[in-house]
Design an enzyme around this catalytic site. Structure first.
Site, mmCIF file in Angstrom:
data_model
loop_
_atom_site.group_PDB
_atom_site.id
_atom_site.type_symbol
_atom_site.label_atom_id
_atom_site.label_comp_id
_atom_site.label_asym_id
_atom_site.label_seq_id
_atom_site.Cartn_x
_atom_site.Cartn_y
_atom_site.Cartn_z
ATOM 1 N N SER A 79 -2.270 4.797 12.355
ATOM 2 C CA SER A 79 -3.447 4.729 11.720
ATOM 3 C C SER A 79 -4.406 3.915 12.918
ATOM 4 O O SER A 79 -5.588 3.737 12.332
ATOM 5 C CB SER A 79 -3.611 3.765 10.466
ATOM 6 O OG SER A 79 -3.357 2.455 10.888
ATOM 7 N N LYS B 75 -6.025 -4.037 4.026
ATOM 8 C CA LYS B 75 -6.682 -3.911 5.295
ATOM 9 C C LYS B 75 -8.233 -4.583 5.033
ATOM 10 O O LYS B 75 -9.005 -5.277 6.046
ATOM 11 C CB LYS B 75 -6.779 -2.615 5.774
ATOM 12 C CG LYS B 75 -5.586 -2.045 6.456
ATOM 13 C CD LYS B 75 -5.455 -0.769 6.875
ATOM 14 C CE LYS B 75 -4.504 -0.269 7.774
ATOM 15 N NZ LYS B 75 -4.137 0.877 7.829
#
Ligand code: ADP
Length: 782
Positions: free
Chosen positions: A679, A722
């Site tokens: 990611s 996140k």
């Protein structure tokens, strides 16, 4: 020995009284001296290593450095059991010989710098000959002594290393303390075998003479007479030692306890047969101690004790609500589970597994579940368990054997239907001593766990009434078969708002109480509370927050006592007095736009975190350097990004030939922390483009997304964690993959409103939003 073989270590030291330990030997003993307990505690925070060395005189209570020998054994602490009183029982395994170089400190506990002494690995004809001689002598010793199980021979005969052979044999043969020390101090393995051989030969002579006497006596009396004679002899010996009453009284005591204990048939038979053996032995024999410990274990286990379940759903909800803020999903799922149980009592429910970062209340909500259900609670941490025996116990024939942790947990629980928490099921590992996951599978399997067998107990124990719940930080490392057996409930990190509420409603009152203060005696203003959360902690859970509040309460207690006050008020202004300078800054404004530096977002076992990436471009010949402990997947994604940038250099405003004339170095700071996953793809491309084109990246922006060679942006996991991390770092804009749009609704509302989410399906969109616009850039420059 060459210089490379030696190594100096500083380790906590524990003086042994009347005991010795050799490398490769497992030993258990009780520790009561405060200094020694401190050494043990020190060892537990220090790779479990401890230096064990014998006292010259076992009677000395508080030995100084002159009272202990110089040579001992570096050992690993395998298990610690708290016994009633201030005593602990430890199980240790000897690792290697070592000699004290100097004593670093004598109090509060002993600490010494020791030099490890390894056996040389060379084997020559002489050592081979000595080994054979020793094996012969030991075999005869085993036969004559009748004390050692013949299976030991099988293990010993497999040993090929001379030094190890000597050590293992030494631990079985009867030797005086001084002889054992002599063997420990023999660093040369051939010398060691020679010495030991001398000692074993002497012991053999003694044993042979004993035998001869025995045979003579036997011949003189017939069988009946002989038994009578032996019994009389036993009595006479016991009388002589003043033990008779002692033994009889103990046997009676155990008999009563066994009859009263409502043991299952098999367990009762086993207990009585062990008691029989016990009666025939002297109180002083080592074996009788082993039997006594075994009987105590059987008697202490809750074979038939059960608490009555409280299946009142309303009560359960009240308990859960009153002890924990938020955690709605977890609470709902638990209530559902209870409702189903209520309808179908015999149902063997799935095993719940709470997954989430540390400090989000997984352990403590399980305690509340136990309370709500009116069940006892017990827990066991699986973190770092490598050895199946830790779960299932060691055989009784093993020196110092004790049951495994499951049985230990059941004893602590005190009922056969507790809530049993397995903490950190993702942190088990396996090695040559068997896979603990296999044992766990059996424990958690409702078809098998009604007859769980512990190696030490050698009796089936019924675990089918236990409610097992597990916790984990991540599911990645849970062995597949175990994972399949569990139902996952995700517990995610908290927002500032949630932390504030948890702190105010639960943690502060708890700490006030624990520090012996009166309710309301510590007042923290909302501003100060938020400062603690933002400037003194950076975490997904609330553990540090709780620690900071504890620190404030301790300081407040001192102030209240010293200055005779009723209460203490903590404000943003005086917070520094309580907690010192802030550790972190809630970075809202100091995020500057920089060239080649991008804030990525990562999702780890500890929750979400920011993952900064830096790129530097320098004269060279096209090397791509990657540093910062990047995992393979992350490296590949860096290379993909690099190729993309090369292929599109011109559109991106970069010199087409950069790859011929320049080296590119990508680094992820905090180099000691391993990082992986796909990611960070967009982060790396953005930082490369910025470094190569000289256009700065917006400091208020963070990003996450996987990329393909064609520049598409693919979805990622953990968006909620996140975003919380981005918020903690003061980020105001996050670029995310378009396909993650549906995850935005799971993000807590107050975070969602403070952060702007930009959806990107291709790297162009990412760059357009992340790079400072030409115009701004120029303005800023001038
Ligand atoms: P974990 O097991 O997830 O690592 P713990 O259960 O040890 O976390 O929680 C750490 C501390 O935070 C405990 O004192 C716990 O009571 C408290 N805590 C965590 N979440 C909450 C919550 N939602 N409400 C009240 N207290 C909480």
């Amino acid at each position: 020995m060459t210089k490379d073989d030696t190594m100096t270590k500083v380790l906590p030291l524990l003086p042994l009284r009347g005991l010795s330990i050799f490398p490769h030997m497992v030993l258990h003993f009780d520790v009561g001296r405060e200094k020694s307990i401190l050494s043990l505690e020190q060892a537990m925070v220090n790779e479990q290593l401890i230096f064990l060395v014998s006292q010259k005189d076992a009677k000395v209570d508080d030995p100084s450095s002159d009272d202990i020998y110089k040579v001992g054994t570096i050992s690993k602490v395998k298990q610690i059991l708290k016994l009633p009183g201030d005593t602990v029982r430890v199980l240790v395994e000897g690792m290697s010989r070592a000699e004290i170089v100097n004593i670093v400190q004598e109090s509060p506990y002993f600490e010494a710098a020791v030099e490890e002494k390894h056996d040389s690995k060379e084997k020559n004809v002489e050592s081979e000959a000595l080994m054979r001689k020793l094996m012969e002598a030991f075999e005869e010793y085993v036969k004559l002594s009748n004390q050692i199980s013949p299976e030991v021979m099988a293990t010993v005969s497999d040993i090929e290393d001379p030094g190890m052979l000597a050590d293992v044999v030494s631990s079985y043969v009867y030797l005086k303390q001084s002889q054992k020390q002599e063997l420990l101090e023999a660093f040369n393995s051939n010398k060691r075998i020679e010495k030991l051989l001398g000692m074993v030969t002497y012991e053999l002579d003694v044993l042979r003479i004993e035998r001869k006497i025995g045979v003579k006596v036997k011949k003189q009396i017939d069988k009946v007479q002989r038994e009578y004679y032996l019994k009389e002899q036993l009595k006479a010996i016991q009388d002589e030692l003043g033990e008779k009453d002692g033994i009889q009284a103990e046997v009676e005591k155990y008999k009563k306890k066994i009859n009263k204990a409502k043991l299952p048939k098999e367990a009762k038979e086993k207990a009585l047969s062990e008691l029989d053996r016990f009666e025939k032995m002297g109180l002083m024999s080592a074996e009788s101690g082993v039997i006594r410990t075994y009987l105590d274990w059987i008697l202490d286990l809750p074979w038939n004790k059960e608490t009555k379940d409280n299946l009142d759903i309303k009560n359960a909800r009240e308990v859960l609500e009153s002890e924990h803020y938020g955690l709605k999903d977890v609470k709902d799922r638990i209530i559902e589970y209870l409702a189903i149980r209520k309808l179908n009592k015999s149902m063997k429910g799935p095993i719940l597994c709470l997954v989430g970062p540390p400090g989000v209340g997984k352990t403590s909500i399980v305690k509340s579940i136990a309370k709500a259900l009116n069940r006892n609670f017990t827990r066991m941490s699986l973190g770092g368990i490598k050895d199946e025996a830790e779960i299932r116990g060691h055989r009784k024939t093993y020196v110092g054997a004790i049951p495994g942790r499951i049985i230990y947990g059941m004893k602590q629980a005190g009922s056969k239907n507790p809530v049993f928490l397995f903490d950190e099921i993702d942190k088990m590992s396996s090695d040559f001593r068997g896979d603990p996951a296999d044992a766990m599978l059996e424990v958690l399997d409702p078809e098998q766990n009604n007859t769980f067998r512990d190696n030490y107990l050698e009796l089936p124990f019924d675990l089918s009434k236990v409610m097992f719940i597990t916790t984990a930080n991540t599911t990645d490392t849970i062995p597949r078969p175990l994972l399949d057996r569990m139902e996952l409930i995700e517990v995610s990190g908290y927002t500032e708002e949630e932390k504030y509420n948890i702190g105010r409603k639960h943690l502060l009152p708890k700490q006030i109480k624990e520090n012996g203060l009166k309710e309301g005696s510590v007042v923290i203003t909302e501003g100060a509370f938020r400062d603690i959360i933002n400037n003194y902690t950076r975490e997904s859970g609330v553990r540090s927050l709780e620690r900071r509040l504890a620190a404030i309460c301790r300081k407040a207690a001192t102030m209240i006592v010293e200055k005779d006050k009723d209460s203490v008020k903590v404000t943003s202004q005086n917070l520094v007095k309580f907690l010192g300078q802030p550790r972190y800054r809630f970075e809202v404004s100091d995020k500057k736009d920089k060239v080649g530096v991008v804030t990525g977002l990562a999702w780890t076992a500890y929750g979400g975190d920011t993952l900064p990436v830096e790129v530097l471009v320098m004269q060279g010949n096209g090397k791509l350097e990657l540093t910062g402990q990047l995992g393979d997947v992350m490296k590949e994604s860096a290379r993909t990004g690099y190729s993309y940038v090369r292929a599109h250099a011109e559109e991106l405003g970069i010199d087409r030939n950069f790859y011929k004339d320049f080296d590119v170095h990508i680094h992820a700071p905090e180099g000691a922390v391993p990082k992986d996953g796909p990611s960070a793809g967009v982060t790396m491309v953005t930082s490369m483009v910025s470094a190569l084109s000289g256009v700065p990246v917006r400091g208020d922006t963070a990003m996450t997304g996987e990329i393909t060679l064609t520049g598409q942006v693919l979805p990622i996991g953990g968006l909620k964690e996140k975003s919380l991390a981005a918020r903690r770092a003061g980020i105001s804009q996050i670029i995310i993959p378009s396909e993650n749009e549906s995850d935005i609704k799971e993000i807590p509302e107050n975070v969602r409103h403070k952060i702007k989410f930009i959806l990107a399906d291709s790297i162009d969109v990412v760059l357009k939003n992340a790079l400072v616009k030409e115009k701004d850039h120029d303005n800023k420059k001038s």
